[in-house]
Design a protein around this motif. Structure first.
Motif: not given
Length: 383
Positions: A259-282
């Motif tokens: 579960e912590y790896q999965a949560q970290a993966a979600i946080a990493a996708l947010h951190a990886d987006a240069a802007t909110a619009e570029e977030t990979d929500w899929v």
């Protein structure tokens, strides 16, 4: 006086006393006495071997406190010859102390307090200030926890999941008083990661780093909350993000998802987006699917509904939300947000105001109330 050195040595010294036969509660008291003596003596007379000095002083304090008991006196005599001569054992007992402090018989609050005291090396006063409770209250909580684990032997494998839950509780307390609990949780999790090779320990450390990297941007100068989409990403700590992603990638490569790896993966996708619009929500929805599979957590399902709303549109998010119990914390706030995204400001304003009344913190209440007021102010006056 090196306070970090003292705090770092605390669990090692405590573990040595317990392994030599000392009762946990008495050993912990003896270690605290030794730390106070170090604060008094070391500035003018620093020892060549700090750990050995602390072990010797703590062991003597333990012996002094137990000499009246005949049975304990025999135990002292049996191990007394080991205590002061020669180098101190290099065995690291820190890991066992983590497991002891996260014993399932303890309440979460007691486990957190005992971990901060025994493993973190914090004083009762520091812990009380961090949790904004009277020192006497915290002292009672720690004393009860010590009595609970007094007879527990450190000879069985511990439950890593319980230890990680306790550390995550510490992290989520944030900071107040003179102790930064978020930073303390990261320090302790680093220490745990160095003592145990477990992908979920790495996952939790990565998750903490990725969340902590956004800390400076989470509040405005007036103390109000700043939602993730509106944060100044230039204020995010890129070094913490890079470290967190590197740790996460190494953990995921071991193919033992938790579960912590999965949560970290979600946080990493947010951190990886240069802007909110570029977030990979899929991709974020896919990771929430994994998290729900692993935990079946209602909170994970609630957050998934938000992600679905971003990936597939607000009505899809509302459909996912409709499957959940509306008594869930923050359910009303999520519904308000999704209705706002769906172009229904009347319903959104009403729900934001309702959510503000249920908010667990003053900052969150004010944030939701402002959103309601903004929608009411800018609503089209025409029928």
């Amino acid at each position: 006086m090196d306070a970090d050195l003292l705090r770092g040595l605390t669990p090692t010294v405590l573990g040595i006393l317990v392994r030599r036969g000392a009762d946990f509660a008495a050993a912990e008291d003896a270690v605290q006495d030794a730390l106070l003596e170090a604060v008094r003596v070391w500035p003018t007379d620093p020892p060549r071997d700090p750990k050995g000095w602390l072990v010797t002083v703590a062991w003597r304090r333990f012996l002094d406190a137990t000499r009246a008991d005949v049975a304990r006196r025999r135990r002292e005599d049996a191990v007394d010859g080991q205590r002061t001569s020669g180098p101190v054992s290099a065995v690291d007992d820190t890991l066992q102390l983590y497991f002891l402090c996260a014993h399932p018989s303890l309440t979460p609050s007691s486990a957190v307090a005992l971990t901060l005291r025994a493993v973190g090396g914090l004083t009762t006063r520091q812990i009380a200030r961090a949790y904004l409770v009277p020192e006497a209250t915290m002292a009672q909580r720690i004393s009860r926890a010590k009595r609970t684990v007094a007879g527990v032997r450190l000879d069985r494998p511990g439950d890593v999941a319980t230890v990680l839950r306790v550390l995550y509780l510490v992290f989520n307390e944030g900071y107040s008083g003179d102790v930064d609990l978020a930073a303390e949780a990261i320090r302790l999790t680093r220490q745990l990661a160095s003592a145990i090779d477990h992908p979920e320990v790495s996952g939790l450390l990565a998750l903490m780093l990725l969340h902590h990297a956004r800390r400076a941007a989470r509040t405005a100068p007036d103390g109000s909350l700043v939602p993730l989409a509106e944060q100044d990403r230039g204020r995010w700590e890129t070094a913490e993000i890079a470290e967190g992603i590197e740790i996460l990638q190494a953990a995921l490569a071991r193919d033992r998802l938790g579960e912590y790896q999965a949560q970290a993966a979600i946080a990493a996708l947010h951190a990886d987006a240069a802007t909110a619009e570029e977030t990979d929500w899929v991709q974020i929805v896919e990771w929430y699917d994994e998290l729900v599979r692993l935990t079946d957590s209602p909170v994970a399902r609630l957050n998934r509904a938000v992600a679905v709303g971003e990936a597939d549109g607000p009505r899809a998010g509302l459909a996912a939300l409709a499957e959940l119990d509306d008594s869930l914390p923050r359910h009303t706030a999520v519904a308000a947000y999704l209705h706002e995204c769906d172009g229904d400001p009347v319903t959104a304003a009403r729900l934001y105001a309702e959510a503000a009344g249920k908010a667990p913190t003053l900052a969150e209440r004010d944030h939701l109330a402002r959103r309601a007021a903004r929608l009411n102010t800018h609503r089209d006056p025409r029928p």
